[in-house]
Design an enzyme around this catalytic site. Structure first.
Site, mmCIF file in Angstrom:
data_model
loop_
_atom_site.group_PDB
_atom_site.id
_atom_site.type_symbol
_atom_site.label_atom_id
_atom_site.label_comp_id
_atom_site.label_asym_id
_atom_site.label_seq_id
_atom_site.Cartn_x
_atom_site.Cartn_y
_atom_site.Cartn_z
ATOM 1 N N ARG A 134 0.714 -1.216 -0.078
ATOM 2 C CA ARG A 134 -0.048 -0.052 -0.066
ATOM 3 C C ARG A 134 0.858 1.404 -0.022
ATOM 4 O O ARG A 134 0.590 2.215 -0.722
ATOM 5 C CB ARG A 134 -0.842 -0.070 1.239
ATOM 6 C CG ARG A 134 -1.844 0.932 1.283
ATOM 7 C CD ARG A 134 -3.122 0.766 2.334
ATOM 8 N NE ARG A 134 -2.733 0.468 3.693
ATOM 9 C CZ ARG A 134 -2.255 1.077 4.393
ATOM 10 N NH1 ARG A 134 -2.306 2.522 4.334
ATOM 11 N NH2 ARG A 134 -1.958 0.462 5.947
ATOM 12 N N GLU A 141 6.498 1.767 17.136
ATOM 13 C CA GLU A 141 5.466 2.811 17.095
ATOM 14 C C GLU A 141 4.818 2.673 18.607
ATOM 15 O O GLU A 141 4.270 1.716 18.790
ATOM 16 C CB GLU A 141 4.604 2.591 16.050
ATOM 17 C CG GLU A 141 3.431 3.844 16.297
ATOM 18 C CD GLU A 141 2.241 3.645 14.990
ATOM 19 O OE1 GLU A 141 2.443 4.365 14.043
ATOM 20 O OE2 GLU A 141 1.458 2.536 15.188
ATOM 21 N N HIS A 191 -11.469 -0.621 13.491
ATOM 22 C CA HIS A 191 -10.394 -1.287 13.314
ATOM 23 C C HIS A 191 -11.048 -2.924 12.640
ATOM 24 O O HIS A 191 -10.581 -3.182 11.619
ATOM 25 C CB HIS A 191 -9.399 -1.452 14.002
ATOM 26 C CG HIS A 191 -7.950 -2.144 13.286
ATOM 27 N ND1 HIS A 191 -7.835 -3.616 13.191
ATOM 28 C CD2 HIS A 191 -6.827 -1.555 13.022
ATOM 29 C CE1 HIS A 191 -6.776 -3.818 12.380
ATOM 30 N NE2 HIS A 191 -6.138 -2.629 12.261
HETATM 31 P P1 0O2 Z 1 -2.598 -2.301 12.979
HETATM 32 O O1 0O2 Z 1 -1.360 -3.188 13.518
HETATM 33 O O2 0O2 Z 1 -3.619 -3.267 12.338
HETATM 34 O O3 0O2 Z 1 -3.106 -1.504 13.748
HETATM 35 P P2 0O2 Z 1 -1.364 4.478 7.427
HETATM 36 O O4 0O2 Z 1 -2.374 5.450 8.183
HETATM 37 O O5 0O2 Z 1 -1.461 2.803 7.905
HETATM 38 O O6 0O2 Z 1 -1.521 4.625 6.029
HETATM 39 P P3 0O2 Z 1 1.027 5.213 8.714
HETATM 40 O O7 0O2 Z 1 1.506 6.697 8.212
HETATM 41 O O8 0O2 Z 1 2.367 4.497 8.763
HETATM 42 O O9 0O2 Z 1 0.242 4.650 7.725
HETATM 43 O O10 0O2 Z 1 0.506 5.153 9.959
HETATM 44 P P4 0O2 Z 1 -0.406 6.089 10.860
HETATM 45 O O11 0O2 Z 1 -1.529 6.408 10.306
HETATM 46 O O12 0O2 Z 1 0.191 7.036 11.567
HETATM 47 O O13 0O2 Z 1 -0.884 5.170 12.145
HETATM 48 C C1 0O2 Z 1 -0.602 3.672 11.846
HETATM 49 C C2 0O2 Z 1 -1.453 2.808 12.910
HETATM 50 O O14 0O2 Z 1 -2.339 3.924 13.635
HETATM 51 C C3 0O2 Z 1 -2.273 2.060 12.119
HETATM 52 O O15 0O2 Z 1 -1.775 0.689 12.031
HETATM 53 C C4 0O2 Z 1 -3.429 1.866 12.984
HETATM 54 O O16 0O2 Z 1 -3.009 0.908 14.300
HETATM 55 C C5 0O2 Z 1 -3.460 3.109 13.880
HETATM 56 N N1 0O2 Z 1 -4.650 3.889 12.898
HETATM 57 C C6 0O2 Z 1 -4.405 4.989 12.125
HETATM 58 N N2 0O2 Z 1 -5.571 5.329 11.492
HETATM 59 C C7 0O2 Z 1 -6.489 4.806 11.931
HETATM 60 C C8 0O2 Z 1 -7.930 4.628 11.909
HETATM 61 O O17 0O2 Z 1 -8.423 5.412 11.154
HETATM 62 N N3 0O2 Z 1 -8.644 3.594 12.609
HETATM 63 C C9 0O2 Z 1 -7.944 2.825 13.162
HETATM 64 N N4 0O2 Z 1 -8.811 1.861 14.109
HETATM 65 N N5 0O2 Z 1 -6.572 2.806 13.787
HETATM 66 C C10 0O2 Z 1 -5.703 3.634 12.925
HETATM 67 P P5 0O2 Z 1 -2.294 -0.518 10.922
HETATM 68 O O18 0O2 Z 1 -1.126 -0.348 9.837
HETATM 69 O O19 0O2 Z 1 -3.483 -0.239 10.788
HETATM 70 O O20 0O2 Z 1 -1.869 -1.558 11.947
#
Ligand code: 0O2
Ligand code: 0O2
Length: 267
Positions: A59, A140, A156
């Site tokens: 992605r 993180e 989620h």
């Molecule tokens: P997991 O382990 O399934 O939780 P991305 O937002 O993923 O495109 P970035 O920049 O790496 O890319 O991360 P970001 O947005 O700072 O946040 C990463 C993690 O924050 C996510 O991990 C989630 O755990 C949480 N998060 C961010 N946005 C949301 C959201 O809209 N809803 C929920 N429920 N959690 C969020 P992953 O990759 O989802 O992994």
């Protein structure tokens, strides 16, 4: 086709998560002992599953040889707090630590995500001692309130079910639910503030009574028996009526009387 040994690759991340969990759980226990109240409610942690790493790499268009730098949450720690104020305290405590470096911070509390997501993220570089020497891994740390966690956990799981393609009406209802969680946090903070203030008032009141009674005692020491007895009567009356302003005034009057008595005694 990626032929890496994932078990071996994830080893330092697993170690980082275990160590960080111990460290933050210990911090929680220590703060509870030292300050009665801990800003940390509970701590969880996980290593991202290989399938999720590959999905995210795809992605974000991160090539396989860049995964260590390009995916920042292979090691993830989550710190839950009761109140929004506690999040800021936890972030301060994280900033003061010497056992890892902060790479950068993301404040999704001030700037919530479009989905409604709120949390404070700190990306750190954590040194792990491996059999082959030191290895720095990215991790993180997500810091959020219980309400934020409640919302994010459900959102989620829904996203998981709908494969990130939530129907528009569901998205809107989730945004509304996020707003409700935000209001809940605000309400709890204001209740907390009131409790803190009333505790402070109680504390001030208790201190004030102590100062007055010590002052009266001291007047007896300087043989100001009549004055001391008068102050005691005034104290009894104001205490009975819980007249805090009157007690403050009395405390000042006793202090004046004491100063006069001390000056006389010095002559
Ligand atoms: P997991 O382990 O399934 O939780 P991305 O937002 O993923 O495109 P970035 O920049 O790496 O890319 O991360 P970001 O947005 O700072 O946040 C990463 C993690 O924050 C996510 O991990 C989630 O755990 C949480 N998060 C961010 N946005 C949301 C959201 O809209 N809803 C929920 N429920 N959690 C969020 P992953 O990759 O989802 O992994
Ligand atoms: P406690 O303080 O006795 O509850 P572990 O390796 O066993 O430390 P594990 O099994 O990998 O941890 O699980 P994870 O997901 O990292 O953390 C689970 C910890 O979070 C457990 O604490 C749970 O009690 C706690 N936890 C999870 N959800 C909640 C919740 O909704 N409320 C509260 N208060 N705690 C929650 P421990 O480690 O078992 O210790």
């Amino acid at each position: 086709m990626d032929t890496r040994d994932w078990g071996m690759f994830l080893f330092p991340y697993e170690q980082a998560v275990e160590e960080l969990k111990v460290k933050f759980k210990t911090l929680r226990a220590e703060l509870k002992k030292r300050e009665v109240f801990s800003p940390i409610e509970f701590v969880t942690g996980r290593v991202k599953r290989t399938s999720s790493i590959l999905e995210k790499a795809n992605r974000l268009q991160v090539s396989m040889d860049q995964i260590e730098k390009g995916i920042e949450d292979i090691a993830g720690i989550r710190i839950m707090c009761q109140f929004v104020e506690d999040i800021h305290r936890v972030v301060e405590l994280i900033r003061e630590r010497k056992d890892f470096n902060i790479v950068y911070e993301k404040d999704y509390i001030t700037n919530k995500k479009e989905s409604g997501y709120r949390s404070y993220h700190v990306i750190i570089e954590y040194p792990v001692q491996t059999a082959l020497g030191m290895k720095n891994v990215l991790a993180e740390i997500q810091i959020r309130t219980l309400a934020m966690n409640f919302w994010a956990t459900i959102e989620h799981s829904l996203n998981y079910k709908y494969k990130s393609d939530l129907p528009q009406p569901v998205k809107e209802r989730l945004q509304k639910a996020a707003e409700a969680a935000f209001k809940l946090d605000e309400e709890m903070s204001s209740i907390r503030q009131e409790i803190v203030e009333s505790q402070q008032l109680f504390e001030d009141h208790a201190n004030l009574v102590g100062v007055i009674l010590n002052g009266i005692q001291e007047l007896y020491f300087y043989h100001k028996v009549r004055e001391a007895a008068q102050f005691q009567l005034i104290f009894n009356e104001r205490w009975e009526h819980q007249d805090v302003w009157g007690l403050k005034q009395l405390s000042a009057d006793i202090q004046d009387a004491l100063n006069r008595a001390k000056q006389n005694a010095a002559r």
